[in-house]
Design a protein around this motif. Structure first.
Motif, PDB file in Angstrom:
ATOM      1  N   LEU A  96      36.363  32.441  36.196  1.00 54.62           N
ATOM      2  CA  LEU A  96      36.656  32.897  35.241  1.00 54.62           C
ATOM      3  C   LEU A  96      36.274  31.847  33.090  1.00 54.62           C
ATOM      4  O   LEU A  96      35.736  32.562  32.515  1.00 54.62           O
ATOM      5  N   THR A  98      34.126  30.004  34.157  1.00 53.71           N
ATOM      6  CA  THR A  98      33.332  29.808  34.301  1.00 53.71           C
ATOM      7  C   THR A  98      31.835  30.800  33.287  1.00 53.71           C
ATOM      8  O   THR A  98      30.921  30.625  33.038  1.00 53.71           O
ATOM      9  N   GLY A  99      32.615  31.916  33.349  1.00 53.70           N
ATOM     10  CA  GLY A  99      31.852  33.375  32.960  1.00 53.70           C
ATOM     11  C   GLY A  99      30.532  34.143  33.023  1.00 53.70           C
ATOM     12  O   GLY A  99      30.501  34.456  33.520  1.00 53.70           O
ATOM     13  N   ARG A 100      31.734  33.521  34.795  1.00 53.11           N
ATOM     14  CA  ARG A 100      30.560  34.310  36.441  1.00 53.11           C
ATOM     15  C   ARG A 100      31.466  35.288  36.742  1.00 53.11           C
ATOM     16  O   ARG A 100      30.137  36.345  37.037  1.00 53.11           O
ATOM     17  N   PRO A 102      32.841  39.194  34.842  1.00 59.71           N
ATOM     18  CA  PRO A 102      33.341  39.449  33.195  1.00 59.71           C
ATOM     19  C   PRO A 102      35.254  39.466  33.284  1.00 59.71           C
ATOM     20  O   PRO A 102      35.987  39.076  33.994  1.00 59.71           O
ATOM     21  N   GLY A 104      37.101  37.085  30.668  1.00 61.84           N
ATOM     22  CA  GLY A 104      36.626  36.454  29.167  1.00 61.84           C
ATOM     23  C   GLY A 104      38.368  35.890  29.589  1.00 61.84           C
ATOM     24  O   GLY A 104      39.038  35.608  30.218  1.00 61.84           O
TER      25      GLY A 104
END
Length: 203
Positions: A96, A98-100, A102, A104
Motif C-alpha cells: 500500500l 509503495t502504490g503496488r 490500490p 492509497g
C-alpha cells in the motif's frame, strides 16, 4: 508493609529494576534466537515479569528455565502463527505504501490501525500467558479477547506500547534491542494491571 516498601524506594531501586528488566530482555532475546523458541521465551519472560510486579521478587533461574522448557511445545505453533501474521501485515503495508495495490492513503491508514490493534491484542495475550505461569496460550488468547472488548482503553494503551516499541526498535542501535524488549514487556504488564484481572480459563 507495601506502603512502607514503596515509600522507601529511591533512585537505587529504580536503577536496580531497570538493570533487572534489561537482563530479562537479554535472556528473552537469547531464548528466542532459534526463532521457533520465541513463543516459549516470551512466555517465560512474561511469567518472570508477572512475578516481579505481583510478588515483588524475581523467580529463580531454575524456575524460569523450567517454564521455558515446558512452554516449548505450545510455543512453536504460536511463533509460526505470529511470524505468518507479521509477514502478511508487513507485506500488505509495504504494498500500500509503495502504490503496488490500490487503496492509497485511506487503505494504508486502515491497515495500520488494524496492525496496531492486533499488536496490542498480541501483547495482552503475552501478559495473560505470564499470569498463568507461562502456560495456556489458547486460554490466554480467549481471556485477552474478552478483556479487549470489556476494556477498549486498555487495549488501546497496549497497542500504543507495542507501536512505540516498534518505532524505537527502528531507531535504537541493535545492542539496545534486548533492553527495549524487557522494558516493553514490563510496560505491557503495567498497562494490564490498570484493569481488573480476568481469570484465565484452563487450556
Amino acid at each position: 508493609m507495601t506502603r512502607e516498601r514503596t515509600a522507601r524506594r529511591d533512585w537505587r531501586d529504580v536503577v536496580a529494576d531497570a538493570a533487572d528488566l534489561a537482563l530479562v530482555g537479554f535472556l528473552l532475546v537469547a531464548g528466542a534466537l532459534p526463532v521457533l523458541t520465541a513463543g516459549a521465551a516470551l512466555a517465560a519472560a512474561s511469567a518472570a515479569v508477572h512475578d516481579r510486579v505481583t510478588d515483588g521478587g524475581w523467580p529463580s533461574l531454575r524456575t524460569t528455565l523450567r517454564r521455558y522448557v515446558r512452554a516449548l511445545p505450545a510455543g512453536v505453533p504460536v511463533t509460526l502463527a505470529g511470524l505468518a501474521g507479521a509477514v502478511l501485515l508487513g507485506a500488505d503495508l509495504a504494498a500500500l505504501a509503495t502504490g503496488r495495490v490500490p487503496g492509497g492513503a485511506p487503505a494504508l491508514l486502515v491497515t495500520g490501525v488494524v496492525a496496531a490493534a492486533l499488536s496490542g491484542y498480541a501483547g495482552l495475550v503475552v501478559v495473560e500467558v505470564g499470569r498463568a505461569g507461562g502456560q495456556g496460550w489458547r486460554a490466554a488468547a480467549r481471556t485477552a479477547a474478552r478483556s479487549c472488548v470489556a476494556r477498549p482503553a486498555g487495549w488501546a494503551a497496549a497497542s500504543g506500547v507495542c507501536c512505540l516499541a516498534g518505532v524505537l526498535a527502528v531507531l535504537v542501535i541493535p545492542v539496545a534491542l534486548p533492553i527495549l524488549a524487557g522494558y516493553a514487556l514490563a510496560a505491557l504488564h503495567a498497562v494490564a494491571r490498570r484493569r481488573p484481572a480476568v481469570a484465565v480459563e484452563p487450556s
